[in-house]
Each structure stands twice: as C-alpha cells, then as structure tokens.
Motif scaffolding. Sequence first.
Motif, PDB file in Angstrom:
ATOM      1  N   GLY A  33      24.674  46.320 108.548  1.00 54.09           N
ATOM      2  CA  GLY A  33      25.603  45.337 108.015  1.00 54.09           C
ATOM      3  C   GLY A  33      26.735  45.902 107.176  1.00 54.09           C
ATOM      4  O   GLY A  33      27.552  45.146 106.651  1.00 54.09           O
ATOM      5  N   GLU A  34      26.799  47.233 107.049  1.00 53.14           N
ATOM      6  CA  GLU A  34      27.849  47.850 106.247  1.00 53.14           C
ATOM      7  C   GLU A  34      28.621  48.876 107.073  1.00 53.14           C
ATOM      8  O   GLU A  34      28.070  49.502 107.982  1.00 53.14           O
ATOM      9  N   GLN A  35      29.894  49.036 106.756  1.00 50.48           N
ATOM     10  CA  GLN A  35      30.706  50.043 107.416  1.00 50.48           C
ATOM     11  C   GLN A  35      30.405  51.409 106.814  1.00 50.48           C
ATOM     12  O   GLN A  35      30.403  51.583 105.594  1.00 50.48           O
ATOM     13  N   LYS A  76      35.392  51.501 115.082  1.00 48.31           N
ATOM     14  CA  LYS A  76      36.536  50.754 114.555  1.00 48.31           C
ATOM     15  C   LYS A  76      37.869  51.369 114.972  1.00 48.31           C
ATOM     16  O   LYS A  76      38.837  50.651 115.270  1.00 48.31           O
ATOM     17  N   GLU A 105      29.395  50.419 112.080  1.00 47.32           N
ATOM     18  CA  GLU A 105      28.623  49.504 111.238  1.00 47.32           C
ATOM     19  C   GLU A 105      27.136  49.838 111.329  1.00 47.32           C
ATOM     20  O   GLU A 105      26.589  50.009 112.415  1.00 47.32           O
ATOM     21  N   LYS A 106      26.513  49.968 110.155  1.00 48.28           N
ATOM     22  CA  LYS A 106      25.085  50.275 110.087  1.00 48.28           C
ATOM     23  C   LYS A 106      24.447  49.426 109.006  1.00 48.28           C
ATOM     24  O   LYS A 106      24.888  49.447 107.853  1.00 48.28           O
ATOM     25  N   THR A 116      34.499  55.258 111.966  1.00 51.31           N
ATOM     26  CA  THR A 116      33.921  54.160 111.187  1.00 51.31           C
ATOM     27  C   THR A 116      33.058  53.308 112.095  1.00 51.31           C
ATOM     28  O   THR A 116      33.520  52.827 113.136  1.00 51.31           O
TER      29      THR A 116
END
Length: 296
Positions: free
Chosen positions: A239-241, A210, A236-237, A234
């Motif tokens: 579906g979450e940051q 990010k 994404e893993k 940051t």
Amino acid sequence: MKANLPEFVLKDQINGHKGQIDINIYFKQSGQSENYYLNKYDVALNEGKPLEPGQKYLVISPSETPGKNNVWKKENVTEAIEVFKKHQGNAELAVGKDAAHKTKLASMEEGKINYVDKDFARIFRNPPLPQTIWVERGKGFTASQSVNLIEGRAVYREDMLTQGGLPYSAWMKLDLDGPRDRHMNFNMNQYHDPSYGFNLKEVLDKFNIKELETPKEREKLEAQLKNGDRPMITVEKNGEQVKLYVEAIPRYSQLNMFAANGRSEKREQFLKENSLNKEVTKSRGKEVSTAQGLGV
C-alpha cells in the motif's frame, strides 16, 4: 604527448553497485606519425571498500636515509599489492591520504608477510584481474557500459557487425562464471535481437512501474536499462510507494529488482494482475508437465 612518449596510461576510478571499478586507459603513438591512438582500456572490479576522496593505496618501506621512508602511492589496488609483494625487507601496505593519516592493510618483515587485515584478506589473496575493452575507430563499449559489464549486467548494442560486415543488434553480457581466455579476459555472451526473444518494452509492460506512465520517463528508463545501468524505479508495496533498483536480464527475458540495501525483491509482487495470472498459469503448466514426466 609533449614529451613524445611512445605510450602512456591514464587511470580513473568509478564507484559501482558492487565496489570500486579501476580503469586503465592506454594511449599509443603511431609508428608512422605523431598521432596518438586509444585502442583499448581495461576495467577491474575491486569489491573491497572504495577509496574515499583524497585517499590512495600506500606502500611504505624504510629509506636508506635513517628515520625516513619510501612511499609509493597507487590508486589501483592490484598495482599496490604487486608493489608491496615485490619488497624483500620490511614494508607496509596501507590506505589513506598520506603516511601520517593511514590505515594498515598488510605488512611484512624481512620479506615475509606477517599481517593482513581480515576485511582485506580476500582481495589480497585474489587481486581483481582486468577485463580488456577494445575500441575501434571510436566505436566500442563506453566506460559506463564497461562498468556495468564487469559488475555482471547486460548491455544492448545496435552497432555490432558480423565477420562478414553485416550489422546486427544484441544484448551483450560477460560470462563471469566461465573460464577466462588465453588473454585472461572473460568471454562475451550474446543474445541477438529480435531472434533471441527478449523484448524489453513488452517485459516492462508486465509491471506496475510508475515511471512507465510518462513517455519521457519511460524513454529514460529504457535507455538506462539498455546501457546496463541499475536505475531506480517507483513501485507499490504493502500500500505504499517504494523505491527499488531494477536491471534487465535478457537471458531469462526478465527483470531483477533490488532494495536500496542490495537485497533481492520478488518481482512477481509488482506484476500487473493480468500478467500475474499468466505467470501463475505458466507455472502450473510446468508443474503438470513435470508430474506427467515423472509418471505421477
């Protein structure tokens, strides 16, 4: 300096990712003037529990005055262990704010060690050896860069000079797995830029990070990685940051990523799709080449 001492040492401690780094900074007076020079300092990685604010290592032994003790206070664990081991009678090595508020680490009776705390045993047996960092006319590795080097990370330098005085740029990394030299320092590996082939910008562009979306944040991230830092990014893993630590690995033209608890994360899961396809193709190519080499 007011006392006109020929030389003196200042000490500092920095908490790193792998433990406490003890720093000794050496000042020496010129033989031709009253000026003092800083030509070197050393760093040592103490992988034990770092000192808490106000704490010191304490070496305690009975005084000649009945009912009183001698107490030596040290901020450097290696120096504390040396002072403790030199005692011939009864002594205790501890950590704390003072002798009344301490935790015992080791003790001896009549010059023989009879106790070492199990969590302190490895450091007690093998105290950290310092790495000397040389400074010439104000140029050299900064304290933060030296902390990163002794923790095993690479640092980018643009102000290096060949023996012939020609400038060059390179990633520098201590060979912590190799033998020390005759001065008990680790040797330095160099990965020249651009000839070695590690391009930090291109490697970063392979990943969905990010911070790379904003020019200012990208510039900051690149500067931190070149300094040898392990900055937080940051990604994404599932579906979450999530926040991860990242470090540059010039030897393999790669990045390493770590969770907050220090656990290594598979970097492939954060690759952009086109970069992931290239990695898969490269991997399959290696497998085919290996199979042919084995006569399969």
